[in-house]
Design an enzyme around this catalytic site. Structure first.
Site, PDB file in Angstrom:
ATOM      1  N   HIS B  47       0.862  -1.187   0.000  1.00  9.62           N
ATOM      2  CA  HIS B  47       0.000   0.000   0.000  1.00  9.62           C
ATOM      3  C   HIS B  47       0.900   1.240   0.000  1.00  9.62           C
ATOM      4  CE1 HIS B  47      -3.960  -1.916   1.670  1.00  9.62           C
ATOM      5  NE2 HIS B  47      -3.434  -2.623   0.689  1.00  9.62           N
ATOM      6  N   GLU B  49       1.066   3.850   1.858  1.00  6.59           N
ATOM      7  CA  GLU B  49       1.624   4.260   3.152  1.00  6.59           C
ATOM      8  C   GLU B  49       2.777   3.353   3.572  1.00  6.59           C
ATOM      9  OE1 GLU B  49      -1.572   3.671   2.418  1.00  6.59           O
ATOM     10  OE2 GLU B  49      -2.927   4.975   3.534  1.00  6.59           O
ATOM     11  N   CYS B  77      -5.840   2.235   5.869  1.00 10.76           N
ATOM     12  CA  CYS B  77      -6.535   1.003   6.251  1.00 10.76           C
ATOM     13  C   CYS B  77      -5.909   0.508   7.559  1.00 10.76           C
ATOM     14  CB  CYS B  77      -6.408  -0.041   5.143  1.00 10.76           C
ATOM     15  SG  CYS B  77      -4.845  -0.964   5.164  1.00 10.76           S
ATOM     16  N   CYS B  80      -2.134  -0.219   7.410  1.00 10.80           N
ATOM     17  CA  CYS B  80      -1.262   0.959   7.331  1.00 10.80           C
ATOM     18  C   CYS B  80      -1.319   1.764   8.627  1.00 10.80           C
ATOM     19  CB  CYS B  80      -1.666   1.806   6.136  1.00 10.80           C
ATOM     20  SG  CYS B  80      -1.426   0.930   4.570  1.00 10.80           S
TER      21      CYS B  80
END
Lengths: 149, 149
Positions: B47, B49, B77, B80
């Site tokens: 992801h 992040e 999410c 993260c």
């Protein structure tokens, strides 16, 4: 599970990372292995489960790990548990609990408490700042070449 | 935030990954950048992040990102967000919400619902299987050479 625990014990005796190990199994075969590498690779995300998920995805050549089982020496923290969901792993088998991890000095139980709170009550400050310009999600939804996951 | 959104828009228009971007700032300078790379690197944990946290940790040469702020195109999410806690990032600024992500086809809101449930009620099956042999945490606590984090 014995392999996951052996990876955890190896780290616990030395100085290669935290005392955690994880293994991904697909159709009865080990397809990914990981032990904690936070302090050795200077990567705060390098928990054993994350390392094992990345290893399995690389070895299988796919980001979707349906059909796989994660064996881990300790109940996954929220980061690793969410990673398991994103990877679509079938199920998780763990040895130690989050409370046992907490007793050994790790924040797993604290993090689960934080996640149960509404955002405004958490210790980490998260604020919203809507940006100007085009909405990335609108561009994504309109994009015929996107690769969904 | 504009840089995080521009990274998200770049992905949203092409096929390099999901429509998410993130930037880590330390003392007014960008020290880490990331955009979603799940489908291009076959890494379910990539992801924006997570990619940005890894980049910042590598650039700063430390796994503890105290003093840093994460700017992200979308509310993190659970994976993260927990990574942000582990990295000790000071605070988070986000543009889109988890509900907006859900409307674009991503599971963020579903995951937050799952995390609010007790383990036995979640869709992912997690079972405990205590192993034989030495307890990795006991070995860790007794190890004088460990590197805590």
């Amino acid at each position: 599970m014995e392999l996951a625990l052996e990876l955890a014990r190896f780290n616990a005796r030395g100085s290669d990372g935290g005392p955690f190990g994880a293994v991904i199994v697909h159709e009865g075969k080990v397809v990914g292995e990981g032990s904690n590498r936070v302090t050795t690779t200077m990567d705060p995300t390098a928990h054993a489960e994350i390392v094992a998920l990345r290893d399995a995805a690389k070895n299988l050549g796919r980001f979707d790990l349906r059909g796989c089982v994660l064996y881990t020496s300790c109940e996954p923290c929220p980061m690793c548990l969410a990673a398991v969901y994103w990877a679509r792993v079938d199920r998780v088998v763990y040895a130690a609990t989050q409370d046992e991890a907490a007793a050994a000095g790790f924040d797993d139980a604290f993090l689960y408490e934080e996640f149960a709170k509404p955002m405004a009550s958490r210790s980490l400050v998260c604020t919203r700042e809507a940006g100007d310009g085009e909405d990335p999600f609108a561009l994504w939804l309109a994009n015929p070449n996107k690769v969904p996951y």
